[in-house]
Design a protein around this motif. Structure first.
Motif, short mmCIF file in Angstrom:
data_model
loop_
_atom_site.label_atom_id
_atom_site.label_comp_id
_atom_site.label_asym_id
_atom_site.label_seq_id
_atom_site.Cartn_x
_atom_site.Cartn_y
_atom_site.Cartn_z
N MET A 1 -66.64 -28.60 -41.99
CA MET A 1 -67.00 -29.98 -42.35
C MET A 1 -67.66 -29.99 -43.72
SD MET A 1 -69.44 -32.67 -40.32
CE MET A 1 -69.82 -34.27 -41.03
N SER A 2 -67.36 -31.02 -44.53
CA SER A 2 -67.91 -31.12 -45.87
C SER A 2 -69.40 -31.44 -45.84
CB SER A 2 -67.17 -32.20 -46.66
OG SER A 2 -65.80 -31.89 -46.75
N PHE A 3 -70.14 -30.77 -46.71
CA PHE A 3 -71.58 -31.02 -46.81
C PHE A 3 -71.87 -32.04 -47.91
CE2 PHE A 3 -75.90 -29.87 -48.28
CZ PHE A 3 -76.57 -30.05 -47.08
N LEU A 4 -71.13 -31.93 -49.02
CA LEU A 4 -71.22 -32.90 -50.11
C LEU A 4 -69.85 -33.56 -50.25
CD1 LEU A 4 -72.51 -34.23 -52.65
CD2 LEU A 4 -71.72 -32.22 -53.94
N GLU A 5 -69.82 -34.89 -50.07
CA GLU A 5 -68.57 -35.63 -50.17
C GLU A 5 -68.67 -36.67 -51.29
OE1 GLU A 5 -66.61 -36.73 -46.26
OE2 GLU A 5 -68.66 -36.31 -45.59
N ILE A 6 -67.82 -36.52 -52.28
CA ILE A 6 -67.75 -37.48 -53.38
C ILE A 6 -66.39 -38.15 -53.27
CG2 ILE A 6 -67.83 -37.79 -55.87
CD1 ILE A 6 -69.38 -35.15 -56.04
N LEU A 24 -64.25 -35.04 -54.33
CA LEU A 24 -64.60 -33.64 -54.07
C LEU A 24 -65.26 -33.53 -52.70
CD1 LEU A 24 -64.98 -30.67 -55.11
CD2 LEU A 24 -67.24 -31.40 -55.91
N ALA A 25 -64.88 -32.52 -51.95
CA ALA A 25 -65.53 -32.20 -50.68
C ALA A 25 -65.98 -30.75 -50.75
CB ALA A 25 -64.57 -32.43 -49.52
N ALA A 26 -67.29 -30.54 -50.82
CA ALA A 26 -67.85 -29.19 -50.91
C ALA A 26 -68.52 -28.81 -49.60
CB ALA A 26 -68.88 -29.12 -52.05
N THR A 27 -68.31 -27.58 -49.17
CA THR A 27 -68.90 -27.12 -47.92
C THR A 27 -70.32 -26.63 -48.13
OG1 THR A 27 -67.99 -24.90 -48.25
CG2 THR A 27 -66.65 -26.46 -46.99
N ARG A 61 -71.98 -38.71 -50.42
CA ARG A 61 -72.63 -38.42 -49.15
C ARG A 61 -73.09 -36.97 -49.13
NH1 ARG A 61 -71.41 -42.57 -45.59
NH2 ARG A 61 -72.15 -41.36 -43.81
N ILE A 62 -74.33 -36.77 -48.68
CA ILE A 62 -74.88 -35.43 -48.53
C ILE A 62 -75.21 -35.20 -47.07
CG2 ILE A 62 -76.75 -33.85 -49.16
CD1 ILE A 62 -77.01 -35.34 -51.81
N ASP A 63 -74.56 -34.24 -46.45
CA ASP A 63 -74.74 -33.92 -45.04
C ASP A 63 -74.56 -35.17 -44.17
OD1 ASP A 63 -75.16 -32.27 -42.89
OD2 ASP A 63 -77.34 -32.28 -43.03
N GLY A 64 -73.55 -35.97 -44.50
CA GLY A 64 -73.22 -37.17 -43.73
C GLY A 64 -74.02 -38.41 -44.10
N ARG A 65 -75.00 -38.28 -44.97
CA ARG A 65 -75.88 -39.40 -45.35
C ARG A 65 -75.42 -40.00 -46.67
NH1 ARG A 65 -81.35 -38.52 -48.05
NH2 ARG A 65 -82.47 -40.51 -47.95
N PRO A 152 -84.39 -28.17 -51.83
CA PRO A 152 -83.37 -29.23 -51.89
C PRO A 152 -82.13 -28.86 -51.08
CG PRO A 152 -83.29 -27.91 -53.88
CD PRO A 152 -84.51 -27.44 -53.11
N GLN A 153 -81.40 -29.88 -50.67
CA GLN A 153 -80.14 -29.66 -49.97
C GLN A 153 -79.03 -29.27 -50.94
OE1 GLN A 153 -80.19 -33.63 -47.96
NE2 GLN A 153 -79.66 -32.45 -46.14
N ILE A 154 -79.12 -29.81 -52.16
CA ILE A 154 -78.12 -29.56 -53.20
C ILE A 154 -78.85 -29.11 -54.47
CG2 ILE A 154 -76.27 -30.55 -54.61
CD1 ILE A 154 -75.44 -30.75 -51.81
N LEU A 155 -78.32 -28.08 -55.12
CA LEU A 155 -78.86 -27.63 -56.41
C LEU A 155 -77.86 -28.02 -57.49
CD1 LEU A 155 -80.94 -26.04 -58.09
CD2 LEU A 155 -79.59 -23.97 -57.63
N LEU A 156 -78.33 -28.72 -58.51
CA LEU A 156 -77.49 -29.18 -59.62
C LEU A 156 -77.95 -28.50 -60.90
CD1 LEU A 156 -77.60 -33.00 -58.77
CD2 LEU A 156 -75.90 -31.33 -58.02
N LEU A 157 -77.02 -27.89 -61.62
CA LEU A 157 -77.35 -27.19 -62.86
C LEU A 157 -76.47 -27.70 -63.98
CD1 LEU A 157 -77.12 -24.68 -60.40
CD2 LEU A 157 -78.66 -23.73 -62.11
N ASP A 158 -77.11 -28.26 -65.02
CA ASP A 158 -76.38 -28.87 -66.13
C ASP A 158 -76.41 -27.93 -67.34
OD1 ASP A 158 -75.06 -30.54 -67.84
OD2 ASP A 158 -76.70 -31.97 -68.08
N GLU A 159 -75.36 -27.12 -67.49
CA GLU A 159 -75.24 -26.16 -68.58
C GLU A 159 -76.56 -25.41 -68.81
OE1 GLU A 159 -72.67 -26.83 -71.78
OE2 GLU A 159 -72.05 -28.81 -71.12
#
Length: 357
Positions: A1-6, A24-27, A61-65, A152-159
């Motif tokens: 199941m996808s954890f991050l759904e865009i 995008l659907a990321a696990t 959506r992150i973890d269904g939210r 955090p549930q998601i880590l975002l890294l911008d260059e």
């Protein structure tokens, strides 16, 4: 199941679309890189996931939210910026603790978490120093520790590595990937550096002019590009014009010489022009390939690079480049000498839509 759904994400700036139809659907625990040239929409997409930009349409959506319209501090994401964005008047420990203090966590919990994070990024001995007393690599480690301190549930890294020199970049990207794996945190990494994306990612999203060109593993992206842009943008590639002779049997002519591909030429008819692509490492010089394709030409250029000799062979209108390992027992070929290049039919890829044809 996808954890991050865009889903169908779009961002318009006045009359221009910065991002179009992004899906995008990321696990959980997956490391996904957004790769593309400057201005292609990578950072805009990342900032929408972070909550710093509001989508024109679509959902996140992150973890269904559904977090599409939530503020950044309501999303439980960690962000690492290209410019580090450390507070210059705070020590390393204070920078890492900042988010925890804003969240009004107990002092004992903050101290324990800061100590834990500094150990993870191997900087406990620098806790009392200020950002100006650190190297670029150390500052980026502090920024990473600060982003992770809030769990955090998601880590975002911008260059995050673009401001560092080459040697430090290689070292730090290995550390980031190792840390990401150990924590199992879903990560989105923005970069224009192909080597970073290929070496670090579980999957890569290739972007161009606000759109997704292709999504796949590094192996798929590199070996099986689906569009002209991906083929030309990722890695070094020989791109040649070929005329379709027998589409059913994968037969083409390149500069008057027959070649075969195992790839189907769906929709092609005899006489069509197609762009065929071939990686330099798939090509052998002056040795008939056991599986078939050979092309004759002339050595146009030889560049001695130490461990590798880079050779360019002129056919007629097309040129094929290849790399050969240096051997003290074999002298490099001479410019102007006749040469034969060979390669397997499976390595000759045919791009589906030739814009230049």
């Amino acid at each position: 199941m996808s954890f991050l759904e865009i889903s169908n994400l779009r961002k318009a700036f006045n009359a221009n679309s910065g991002v179009q139809h992004f899906d995008l659907a990321a696990t959980r625990g997956e490391f996904v890189s957004f790769l593309g040239p400057s201005g292609c929409g990578k950072t805009t997409t990342l900032r929408m996931v972070a909550g710093f930009e509001t989508p024109t349409s679509g959902s996140i959506r992150i973890d269904g939210r559904d977090v599409t319209h939530l503020r950044p501090n309501q999303r439980n994401v960690g962000m690492v910026f290209q410019s580090y964005a450390l507070f210059p008047n705070m020590t390393v420990a204070q920078n890492v603790a900042f988010g925890l203090k804003v969240a009004k966590r107990p002092a004992a919990e903050i101290a324990q978490r800061v100590d834990e994070m500094l150990k993870i990024v191997k900087l406990p001995h620098l806790a009392d120093r200020y950002p100006y007393q650190l190297s670029g690599g150390q500052q980026q480690r502090v920024a990473l520790a600060r982003a992770l301190a809030m769990k955090p549930q998601i880590l975002l890294l911008d260059e995050p590595l673009s401001a560092l020199d080459a040697k430090i970049r290689v070292s730090l990207r290995e550390e980031i990937r190792s840390l990401q794996r150990s924590l199992g945190i879903t990560t989105i990494y923005v970069t224009h550096d192909q080597e970073e994306a290929l070496s670090m990612s579980d999957r890569i999203v290739i972007m161009n002019e606000g759109r997704i060109e292709q999504i796949g593993t590094p192996f798929e992206i590199y070996n099986f590009p689906r569009t002209h842009f991906v083929a030309s943008f990722v890695g070094t590639l020989n791109m040649m014009k070929g005329e379709v002779v027998d589409p059913q049997n994968g037969k083409l002519v390149v500069d008057g010489q027959e070649v075969f591909t195992t790839q189907g030429l769906d929709g092609a008819v005899a006489g069509d022009t197609r762009t065929v692509v071939l990686r330099p490492e798939a090509v052998t010089l002056n040795g008939a390939h056991s599986e078939g394709n050979t092309l004759s030409g002339t050595i146009e250029e030889v560049a001695f690079l130490g461990s590798v000799v880079r050779i360019r062979v002129r056919l007629r209108d097309n040129v094929i480049s290849l790399d050969s390992f240096n051997s003290s027992a074999v002298a490099p070929p001479e410019r102007g000498a006749a040469a034969t290049v060979s390669f397997a039919p499976r390595d000759l890829q045919v791009l589906p839509h030739d814009r230049a044809a």
